[in-house]
Motif scaffolding. Structure first.
Motif, PDB file in Angstrom:
ATOM      1  N   UNK A   1      -3.148  -0.516   4.162  1.00  0.00           N
ATOM      2  CA  UNK A   1      -3.903  -0.281   2.934  1.00  0.00           C
ATOM      3  C   UNK A   1      -5.398  -0.496   3.167  1.00  0.00           C
ATOM      4  N   UNK A   2      -5.742  -1.548   3.912  1.00  0.00           N
ATOM      5  CA  UNK A   2      -7.149  -1.837   4.192  1.00  0.00           C
ATOM      6  C   UNK A   2      -7.770  -0.759   5.079  1.00  0.00           C
ATOM      7  N   UNK A   3      -6.967  -0.185   5.992  1.00  0.00           N
ATOM      8  CA  UNK A   3      -7.469   0.904   6.828  1.00  0.00           C
ATOM      9  C   UNK A   3      -7.739   2.149   5.981  1.00  0.00           C
ATOM     10  N   UNK A   4      -6.805   2.471   5.091  1.00  0.00           N
ATOM     11  CA  UNK A   4      -6.925   3.682   4.276  1.00  0.00           C
ATOM     12  C   UNK A   4      -7.980   3.521   3.187  1.00  0.00           C
TER      13      UNK A   4
ATOM     14  N   UNK B   1      -9.359   1.443  -6.064  1.00  0.00           N
ATOM     15  CA  UNK B   1      -9.444   2.706  -5.327  1.00  0.00           C
ATOM     16  C   UNK B   1      -9.578   3.926  -6.228  1.00  0.00           C
ATOM     17  N   UNK B   2      -9.231   3.778  -7.514  1.00  0.00           N
ATOM     18  CA  UNK B   2      -9.251   4.925  -8.411  1.00  0.00           C
ATOM     19  C   UNK B   2      -8.043   5.836  -8.249  1.00  0.00           C
ATOM     20  N   UNK B   3      -7.084   5.416  -7.465  1.00  0.00           N
ATOM     21  CA  UNK B   3      -5.852   6.194  -7.263  1.00  0.00           C
ATOM     22  C   UNK B   3      -4.858   5.865  -8.369  1.00  0.00           C
ATOM     23  N   UNK B   4      -3.898   6.768  -8.585  1.00  0.00           N
ATOM     24  CA  UNK B   4      -2.850   6.488  -9.559  1.00  0.00           C
ATOM     25  C   UNK B   4      -1.821   5.548  -8.942  1.00  0.00           C
ATOM     26  N   UNK B   5      -1.047   4.906  -9.800  1.00  0.00           N
ATOM     27  CA  UNK B   5       0.005   4.017  -9.308  1.00  0.00           C
ATOM     28  C   UNK B   5       0.988   4.809  -8.437  1.00  0.00           C
ATOM     29  N   UNK B   6       1.274   6.043  -8.824  1.00  0.00           N
ATOM     30  CA  UNK B   6       2.192   6.884  -8.049  1.00  0.00           C
ATOM     31  C   UNK B   6       1.629   7.185  -6.654  1.00  0.00           C
ATOM     32  N   UNK B   7       0.315   7.429  -6.575  1.00  0.00           N
ATOM     33  CA  UNK B   7      -0.309   7.687  -5.272  1.00  0.00           C
ATOM     34  C   UNK B   7      -0.207   6.452  -4.374  1.00  0.00           C
ATOM     35  N   UNK B   8      -0.468   5.290  -4.939  1.00  0.00           N
ATOM     36  CA  UNK B   8      -0.407   4.048  -4.159  1.00  0.00           C
ATOM     37  C   UNK B   8       1.032   3.787  -3.725  1.00  0.00           C
ATOM     38  N   UNK B   9       1.987   3.927  -4.650  1.00  0.00           N
ATOM     39  CA  UNK B   9       3.401   3.726  -4.303  1.00  0.00           C
ATOM     40  C   UNK B   9       3.826   4.713  -3.230  1.00  0.00           C
ATOM     41  N   UNK B  10       3.400   5.972  -3.362  1.00  0.00           N
ATOM     42  CA  UNK B  10       3.741   6.999  -2.377  1.00  0.00           C
ATOM     43  C   UNK B  10       3.224   6.657  -0.993  1.00  0.00           C
ATOM     44  N   UNK B  11       2.004   6.133  -0.929  1.00  0.00           N
ATOM     45  CA  UNK B  11       1.441   5.727   0.357  1.00  0.00           C
ATOM     46  C   UNK B  11       2.257   4.603   0.977  1.00  0.00           C
ATOM     47  N   UNK B  12       2.584   3.597   0.172  1.00  0.00           N
ATOM     48  CA  UNK B  12       3.370   2.470   0.684  1.00  0.00           C
ATOM     49  C   UNK B  12       4.757   2.943   1.113  1.00  0.00           C
ATOM     50  N   UNK B  13       5.380   3.819   0.315  1.00  0.00           N
ATOM     51  CA  UNK B  13       6.702   4.353   0.678  1.00  0.00           C
ATOM     52  C   UNK B  13       6.662   5.133   1.983  1.00  0.00           C
ATOM     53  N   UNK B  14       5.524   5.758   2.274  1.00  0.00           N
ATOM     54  CA  UNK B  14       5.425   6.590   3.480  1.00  0.00           C
ATOM     55  C   UNK B  14       5.264   5.769   4.758  1.00  0.00           C
ATOM     56  N   UNK B  15       4.997   4.472   4.620  1.00  0.00           N
ATOM     57  CA  UNK B  15       4.784   3.623   5.801  1.00  0.00           C
ATOM     58  C   UNK B  15       6.098   3.268   6.467  1.00  0.00           C
TER      59      UNK B  15
END
Length: 63
Positions: free
Chosen positions: A19-22, A49-63
């Motif tokens: 998350x800190x890298x992105x 970050x100004x991202x939606x909760x879905x965007x943040x969850x999607x990023x974490x899910x993709x890890x």
């Protein structure tokens, strides 16, 4: 407990680093995780970050 909560609980140090890298604007204080508080952490990330909760969850899910 949700699958996302499980993932955050089990791999938080790795997720926090990614998350800190992105999102370079996030600090360690923004990313303090406590069990059962995933929504709180997601809210902080979202606000910073100004991202939606879905965007943040999607990023974490993709890890």
């Amino acid at each position: 407990m949700s699958a996302l909560e499980d993932k955050m609980k089990g791999n938080w140090n790795e997720i926090k680093g990614k998350l800190k890298q992105k999102y370079g604007e996030l600090t360690d204080d923004d990313l303090i995780y406590a069990e059962g508080k995933s929504d709180e952490v997601l809210g902080k990330i979202q606000k910073k970050t100004g991202k939606t909760k879905e965007e943040v969850k999607g990023f974490i899910d993709s890890l």
